[in-house]
Design a protein around this motif. Structure first.
Motif, PDB file in Angstrom:
ATOM      1  N   LEU A  13      -4.557  -0.457  -0.463  1.00  0.00           N
ATOM      2  CA  LEU A  13      -5.188   0.512  -1.358  1.00  0.00           C
ATOM      3  C   LEU A  13      -5.158   0.017  -2.800  1.00  0.00           C
ATOM      4  CD1 LEU A  13      -6.535   3.276  -1.786  1.00  0.00           C
ATOM      5  CD2 LEU A  13      -4.238   4.258  -2.018  1.00  0.00           C
ATOM      6  N   ASP A  14      -3.977  -0.038  -3.403  1.00  0.00           N
ATOM      7  CA  ASP A  14      -3.882  -0.352  -4.826  1.00  0.00           C
ATOM      8  C   ASP A  14      -4.095  -1.837  -5.090  1.00  0.00           C
ATOM      9  OD1 ASP A  14      -3.325   2.303  -5.703  1.00  0.00           O
ATOM     10  OD2 ASP A  14      -1.341   2.089  -4.809  1.00  0.00           O
ATOM     11  N   GLY A  15      -5.099  -2.116  -5.911  1.00  0.00           N
ATOM     12  CA  GLY A  15      -5.431  -3.500  -6.222  1.00  0.00           C
ATOM     13  C   GLY A  15      -6.549  -4.053  -5.361  1.00  0.00           C
ATOM     14  N   VAL A  16      -6.914  -3.321  -4.313  1.00  0.00           N
ATOM     15  CA  VAL A  16      -8.034  -3.753  -3.462  1.00  0.00           C
ATOM     16  C   VAL A  16      -9.070  -2.627  -3.402  1.00  0.00           C
ATOM     17  CG1 VAL A  16      -8.742  -4.628  -1.197  1.00  0.00           C
ATOM     18  CG2 VAL A  16      -6.520  -5.277  -2.135  1.00  0.00           C
ATOM     19  N   LEU A  17      -8.768  -1.571  -2.677  1.00  0.00           N
ATOM     20  CA  LEU A  17      -9.728  -0.467  -2.554  1.00  0.00           C
ATOM     21  C   LEU A  17      -9.706   0.448  -3.784  1.00  0.00           C
ATOM     22  CD1 LEU A  17     -11.850   0.953  -0.847  1.00  0.00           C
ATOM     23  CD2 LEU A  17     -10.007   2.043   0.464  1.00  0.00           C
ATOM     24  N   ARG A  18      -8.535   0.551  -4.409  1.00  0.00           N
ATOM     25  CA  ARG A  18      -8.432   1.354  -5.636  1.00  0.00           C
ATOM     26  C   ARG A  18      -8.079   0.455  -6.816  1.00  0.00           C
ATOM     27  NH1 ARG A  18      -4.458   6.557  -6.181  1.00  0.00           N
ATOM     28  NH2 ARG A  18      -2.931   5.138  -5.239  1.00  0.00           N
ATOM     29  N   ARG A  19      -8.793   0.659  -7.925  1.00  0.00           N
ATOM     30  CA  ARG A  19      -8.533  -0.088  -9.155  1.00  0.00           C
ATOM     31  C   ARG A  19      -7.910   0.845 -10.184  1.00  0.00           C
ATOM     32  NH1 ARG A  19     -14.663  -2.345  -9.813  1.00  0.00           N
ATOM     33  NH2 ARG A  19     -14.903  -0.133 -10.295  1.00  0.00           N
ATOM     34  N   TRP A  20      -7.081   0.250 -11.044  1.00  0.00           N
ATOM     35  CA  TRP A  20      -6.447   1.010 -12.126  1.00  0.00           C
ATOM     36  C   TRP A  20      -6.864   0.414 -13.467  1.00  0.00           C
ATOM     37  CZ3 TRP A  20      -3.725   5.279 -10.782  1.00  0.00           C
ATOM     38  CH2 TRP A  20      -3.224   5.358  -9.474  1.00  0.00           C
ATOM     39  N   ASP A  21      -7.248   1.258 -14.406  1.00  0.00           N
ATOM     40  CA  ASP A  21      -7.614   0.819 -15.752  1.00  0.00           C
ATOM     41  C   ASP A  21      -6.347   0.743 -16.607  1.00  0.00           C
ATOM     42  OD1 ASP A  21      -8.531   0.383 -18.294  1.00  0.00           O
ATOM     43  OD2 ASP A  21      -9.947   2.063 -18.311  1.00  0.00           O
ATOM     44  N   PRO A  22      -5.920  -0.458 -17.013  1.00  0.00           N
ATOM     45  CA  PRO A  22      -4.676  -0.579 -17.788  1.00  0.00           C
ATOM     46  C   PRO A  22      -4.740   0.099 -19.149  1.00  0.00           C
ATOM     47  CG  PRO A  22      -5.870  -2.664 -17.758  1.00  0.00           C
ATOM     48  CD  PRO A  22      -6.565  -1.758 -16.788  1.00  0.00           C
TER      49      PRO A  22
END
Length: 199
Positions: A13-22
């Protein structure tokens, strides 16, 4: 020996399917006078993170610990309002894999907040199974986590392809017999389509 082609996809999920804006936590930290990176660093401290992703502590309890450590409950509350964004290219790939008749599962180190996150992101129903470390009681890259993932996909390890942005998780998956690919971005998708026989 020629390895059989995978017939199921396990996607991080995190880093592949879901991205986070730093920029989101950076703005919150600046507004509350916190050092840059303090929110993530404090939350990801292993002694604090491990109980949360193995189901020993709730998501709320985890964040309460972060707020207490930073003495910044308002900053943590604001940070938690942001739940990231879905990568449309990866979601399109997931849909393509499922349309070809291959099962897809999300495999992630997560808390009891995961179902709410998936709903907020519009991902409910987009995969065949969700393998959540806090439900399994074991985290990536343990043997127990990957065994649960294979069971959820109704496949033996050699039939499952993991796509993950962590080198350590990719190595761990390979140790227990899964195919595994280190995600670098959407430019990897043609290779992954070919690996699953979709190209």
């Amino acid at each position: 020996m020629v390895r059989a082609r995978p017939t199921a996809l396990l996607v991080d999920l995190d880093g592949v399917l879901r991205r986070w804006d730093p920029e989101v936590p950076a703005r919150i930290e600046a507004a509350h006078g916190l050092p840059a990176g303090a929110l993530e660093k404090t939350a990801m401290d292993w002694s604090r993170l491990l109980p949360a992703i193995t189901g020993q502590v709730s998501h709320a309890g985890w964040m309460a610990g972060v707020a207490q450590a930073l003495e910044a409950p308002q900053a943590v509350a604001q940070w938690q309002e942001y739940r990231g964004e879905v990568d449309p290219d990866v979601l399109g790939f997931v849909r393509e894999v499922r349309a070809a008749g291959l099962p897809v599962a999300i495999g992630t180190n997560a808390t009891d907040h995961l179902d709410a996150d998936l709903a907020a992101l519009g991902l409910t129903g987009e995969v065949d199974a969700v393998v959540n470390s806090s439900v399994v009681g074991a985290h990536k890259p343990t043997r127990e986590f990957f065994a649960a993932a294979c069971e959820a996909l109704h496949r033996i390890p050699s039939q499952v392809l993991l796509v993950d942005d962590s080198d350590r998780f990719v190595r761990g998956a390979r140790v227990v017999g899964l195919s595994a690919y280190r995600w670098n971005g959407p430019a990897d998708l043609p290779y992954l389509r070919a690996a699953l026989g979709l190209a």
